[in-house]
Scaffold this motif. Structure first.
Motif, PDB file in Angstrom:
ATOM      1  N   ASN A 145       0.817  -1.379  -0.026  1.00  0.00           N
ATOM      2  CA  ASN A 145       0.109  -0.018   0.134  1.00  0.00           C
ATOM      3  C   ASN A 145       0.809   1.085   0.054  1.00  0.00           C
ATOM      4  OD1 ASN A 145      -2.373   1.390  -0.060  1.00  0.00           O
ATOM      5  ND2 ASN A 145      -2.695   1.126   2.345  1.00  0.00           N
ATOM      6  N   LYS A 146       1.927   1.175   0.724  1.00  0.00           N
ATOM      7  CA  LYS A 146       3.011   2.486   0.786  1.00  0.00           C
ATOM      8  C   LYS A 146       3.538   2.732  -0.583  1.00  0.00           C
ATOM      9  CE  LYS A 146       4.315   2.151   5.530  1.00  0.00           C
ATOM     10  NZ  LYS A 146       5.134   1.915   6.656  1.00  0.00           N
ATOM     11  N   GLN A 147       3.849   1.416  -1.363  1.00  0.00           N
ATOM     12  CA  GLN A 147       4.657   1.528  -2.633  1.00  0.00           C
ATOM     13  C   GLN A 147       3.609   2.110  -3.808  1.00  0.00           C
ATOM     14  OE1 GLN A 147       5.942  -2.341  -3.906  1.00  0.00           O
ATOM     15  NE2 GLN A 147       7.973  -1.921  -3.046  1.00  0.00           N
ATOM     16  N   ASP A 148       2.116   1.617  -3.498  1.00  0.00           N
ATOM     17  CA  ASP A 148       1.084   2.271  -4.490  1.00  0.00           C
ATOM     18  C   ASP A 148       0.778   3.595  -4.338  1.00  0.00           C
ATOM     19  OD1 ASP A 148      -0.590   1.823  -6.568  1.00  0.00           O
ATOM     20  OD2 ASP A 148      -2.313   1.135  -5.177  1.00  0.00           O
ATOM     21  N   SER A 149       0.999   4.037  -2.981  1.00  0.00           N
ATOM     22  CA  SER A 149       0.639   5.400  -2.940  1.00  0.00           C
ATOM     23  C   SER A 149       1.891   6.468  -3.025  1.00  0.00           C
ATOM     24  CB  SER A 149       0.377   5.716  -1.336  1.00  0.00           C
ATOM     25  OG  SER A 149       1.401   5.274  -0.462  1.00  0.00           O
ATOM     26  N   LYS A 150       2.806   5.870  -3.356  1.00  0.00           N
ATOM     27  CA  LYS A 150       4.160   6.715  -3.772  1.00  0.00           C
ATOM     28  C   LYS A 150       3.998   6.878  -5.324  1.00  0.00           C
ATOM     29  CE  LYS A 150       7.428   5.454  -0.236  1.00  0.00           C
ATOM     30  NZ  LYS A 150       8.639   4.604  -0.122  1.00  0.00           N
ATOM     31  N   ASN A 151       3.429   5.942  -6.119  1.00  0.00           N
ATOM     32  CA  ASN A 151       3.506   6.080  -7.437  1.00  0.00           C
ATOM     33  C   ASN A 151       2.149   6.908  -7.554  1.00  0.00           C
ATOM     34  OD1 ASN A 151       5.507   4.439  -7.916  1.00  0.00           O
ATOM     35  ND2 ASN A 151       4.352   2.633  -7.855  1.00  0.00           N
TER      36      ASN A 151
END
Length: 151
Positions: A145-151
């Motif tokens: 979820n953290k990776q997805d929100s960075k993109n």
């Protein structure tokens, strides 16, 4: 004077003949005035009776036609009775079907909303249960979820 007597005698004879003719004429005139002329109307009476019979028959036909026309006008309607009854039945059926469809549709919307809420609650319950059973997965999910929100 012989000629004069002859002329006089001829004049007297002519006057006597004239008086006699005048008298005959007056007798004939009196007789003609007293004479009543009778016409033979027997052949005409036959024609008259035929004409009266024809007139009577035509009057009866006209009266019969007018009576039938009046009856037809009294019974005349814009639409036939069967068409009006069929239309009324169809219209009533359509109203009933429309009401039924409306109630069914509104009931389906309520059921759909209830099923959505119930499904969401079931999904959340299932998700929570799954997360409790697999604690590693919660950590992986949070990373993802953290990776997805960075993109």
């Amino acid at each position: 004077m012989n000629k004069l007597e002859t002329i006089t005698q001829l004049l007297v004879n002519e006057l006597a003949d004239f008086d006699k003719n005048v008298q005959q004429l007056s007798d004939q005139m009196e007789r003609a005035e007293s004479l009543k002329v009778k016409f033979d109307v027997a052949p005409i009476k036959g024609f008259i009776s035929q004409l009266e019979e024809f007139g009577r028959r035509e009057s009866e036909r006209r009266e019969h036609y007018l009576d039938s026309l009046e009856r037809n006008l009294q019974q005349a309607k814009i639409y036939p009775k069967w068409a009006v009854v069929t239309f009324m039945v169809f219209f009533g059926f359509s109203l009933c079907m429309g009401f039924y469809a409306y109630t069914l549709k509104s009931g389906l919307e309520e059921e759909k909303n209830e099923a959505f809420v119930k499904g969401r609650m079931n999904a959340e319950t299932h998700y929570e249960q799954f997360i409790k059973e697999t604690p590693n997965l919660l950590r992986l999910y949070e990373e993802w979820n953290k990776q997805d929100s960075k993109n």
